[in-house]
Design a protein around this motif. Structure first.
Motif, PDB file in Angstrom:
ATOM      1  N   GLY A  58      64.032  14.727  48.815  1.00  0.00           N
ATOM      2  CA  GLY A  58      64.686  15.968  48.429  1.00  0.00           C
ATOM      3  C   GLY A  58      65.371  15.940  47.083  1.00  0.00           C
ATOM      4  N   TYR A  97      53.718  19.687  48.800  1.00  0.00           N
ATOM      5  CA  TYR A  97      54.377  20.492  49.826  1.00  0.00           C
ATOM      6  C   TYR A  97      54.912  21.771  49.191  1.00  0.00           C
ATOM      7  N   GLN A  98      55.255  22.720  50.031  1.00  0.00           N
ATOM      8  CA  GLN A  98      55.791  24.007  49.595  1.00  0.00           C
ATOM      9  C   GLN A  98      57.313  23.941  49.621  1.00  0.00           C
ATOM     10  N   GLU A  99      57.952  24.305  48.508  1.00  0.00           N
ATOM     11  CA  GLU A  99      59.406  24.175  48.405  1.00  0.00           C
ATOM     12  C   GLU A  99      60.141  25.149  49.311  1.00  0.00           C
ATOM     13  N   GLY A 100      59.629  26.331  49.503  1.00  0.00           N
ATOM     14  CA  GLY A 100      60.304  27.325  50.337  1.00  0.00           C
ATOM     15  C   GLY A 100      59.364  28.448  50.658  1.00  0.00           C
ATOM     16  N   LEU A 101      59.883  29.446  51.413  1.00  0.00           N
ATOM     17  CA  LEU A 101      59.046  30.572  51.827  1.00  0.00           C
ATOM     18  C   LEU A 101      58.551  31.354  50.620  1.00  0.00           C
ATOM     19  N   MET A 102      59.409  31.541  49.598  1.00  0.00           N
ATOM     20  CA  MET A 102      59.035  32.291  48.403  1.00  0.00           C
ATOM     21  C   MET A 102      58.941  31.392  47.184  1.00  0.00           C
ATOM     22  N   GLY A 103      59.130  30.080  47.371  1.00  0.00           N
ATOM     23  CA  GLY A 103      59.112  29.163  46.243  1.00  0.00           C
ATOM     24  C   GLY A 103      57.722  28.655  45.940  1.00  0.00           C
ATOM     25  N   ASN A 105      55.170  25.151  44.716  1.00  0.00           N
ATOM     26  CA  ASN A 105      54.830  23.868  45.293  1.00  0.00           C
ATOM     27  C   ASN A 105      55.425  22.745  44.464  1.00  0.00           C
ATOM     28  N   SER A 108      56.131  15.188  46.382  1.00  0.00           N
ATOM     29  CA  SER A 108      57.142  14.319  46.976  1.00  0.00           C
ATOM     30  C   SER A 108      56.549  12.932  47.130  1.00  0.00           C
ATOM     31  N   GLY A 131      51.980  24.423  54.449  1.00  0.00           N
ATOM     32  CA  GLY A 131      53.198  25.218  54.388  1.00  0.00           C
ATOM     33  C   GLY A 131      53.227  26.282  55.463  1.00  0.00           C
TER      34      GLY A 131
END
Length: 315
Positions: A58, A97-103, A105, A108, A131
């Protein structure tokens, strides 16, 4: 030495450009004077952009520097840089990976537990973490089918409910509501009366509860006394006694012992029955002919006569 105006102007322009570049990189969260190590990985498709963050647990430790399509392998080759302070195994995995719902990629680094460290320029294996949006896209068809089934079931339920509510008479529903209202009023009256009864007998109820508490306490004391009196031993002794009694009854039923033979010997019963009948006849004869037994010491004998059936019935 006198510096010309042109030199001063050039120095100011170069300094301004340098300051703008530093300010731009600073606002992006980068350090212009910090060196970094570059590594490589690849994916089947491109879902990144230049300057996408590289994280570990993170925390941002670098960014994507360059994205190229490899025409020979048909994969997207990614070069990313991380701070030289980060030491990780060569067998680690770079995860998309996808950082968030609206964020967007990001990458990591999932560290491995072996001791071989990765060196700048090494190729690191990759993987893709699905995601939320992609998972929903895969399951959207199933969700839509389930939703359609649920809507059809709801429509059937509402139709049946309408059939149940609709009445052929003009005031059917109003009459039903009126009857329901009357029933609710009745329940309200019962509740009020019950509340009045409880309020009027508040002291009696409290007394009953107090007596119940006393009875519970006395019952607890009684149970404790019974435990202290070793009631379990008494029950065990009673159980042993019942077992012995069962054995005795079994022995009697099997004809063991004198009492068993007495209970199971039919000849003894027949003898006792015959003796009882003879005793009955003797008593009847004494009743009918008492003079015969008053003159026992006399030499005169009175012959025995069988009693008639009428005499037997009367006696």
């Amino acid at each position: 030495m006198k510096i010309s105006r042109e030199v001063k102007t050039a120095v100011l322009v170069i300094a301004g450009i340098t300051f703008c570049i530093y300010l731009f990189t600073f606002l992006k969260g980068e350090d212009l004077f910090d060196s970094s190590n570059t590594y490589y990985t690849e994916f089947d498709y491109n879902a990144l952009k230049t300057s996408s963050p590289v994280t570990i647990k993170g925390n941002k430790v670098g960014e994507v520097e360059e994205i190229k399509y490899d025409f020979e392998s048909g994969k997207t080759r990614i070069s990313f840089s991380v701070t030289p302070k980060l030491k990780f195994s060569k067998n680690s995995i770079v995860r998309l990976y996808q950082e968030g719902l609206m964020g967007g990629n990001a990458l990591s680094i999932v560290q491995a537990n072996d001791g071989e460290l990765a060196q700048p320029g090494d190729f690191i294996k990759s993987e893709v973490k699905p995601g939320m949006i992609s998972s929903l896209e895969k399951n959207f068809s199933g969700i839509s089918e389930d939703l359609g089934t649920t809507l059809r079931s709801s429509d059937t339920l509402i139709t049946n409910l309408n059939k149940l509510v609709v009445d052929e008479s003009e005031d059917g529903l109003q009459q039903t509501i009126a009857e329901l209202n009357a029933t609710l009023k009745t329940f309200k009256g019962v509740g009020v009366k019950a509340g009045n009864v409880l309020s009027e007998n508040d002291e009696k109820i409290a007394s009953v509860l107090e007596n119940f508490d006393k009875t519970s306490a006395e019952l607890a004391i009684l149970i404790k006394d019974l435990n202290d009196a070793k009631l379990s031993n008494t029950v065990k002794n009673l159980d042993d006694m019942v077992l012995k009694l069962n054995q005795l009854v079994s022995g009697l039923a099997a004809g063991e012992g004198s009492m068993g033979k007495l209970l199971n010997d039919n000849s003894l019963y027949d003898n006792l029955d015959a003796a009882s009948k003879e005793l009955q006849l003797l008593l009847l004869d004494i009743k009918l002919h008492p003079a015969r037994y008053r003159r026992i010491l006399s030499k005169r004998e009175i012959p025995y006569e069988e009693p008639t059936q009428e005499q037997l019935n009367n006696n």
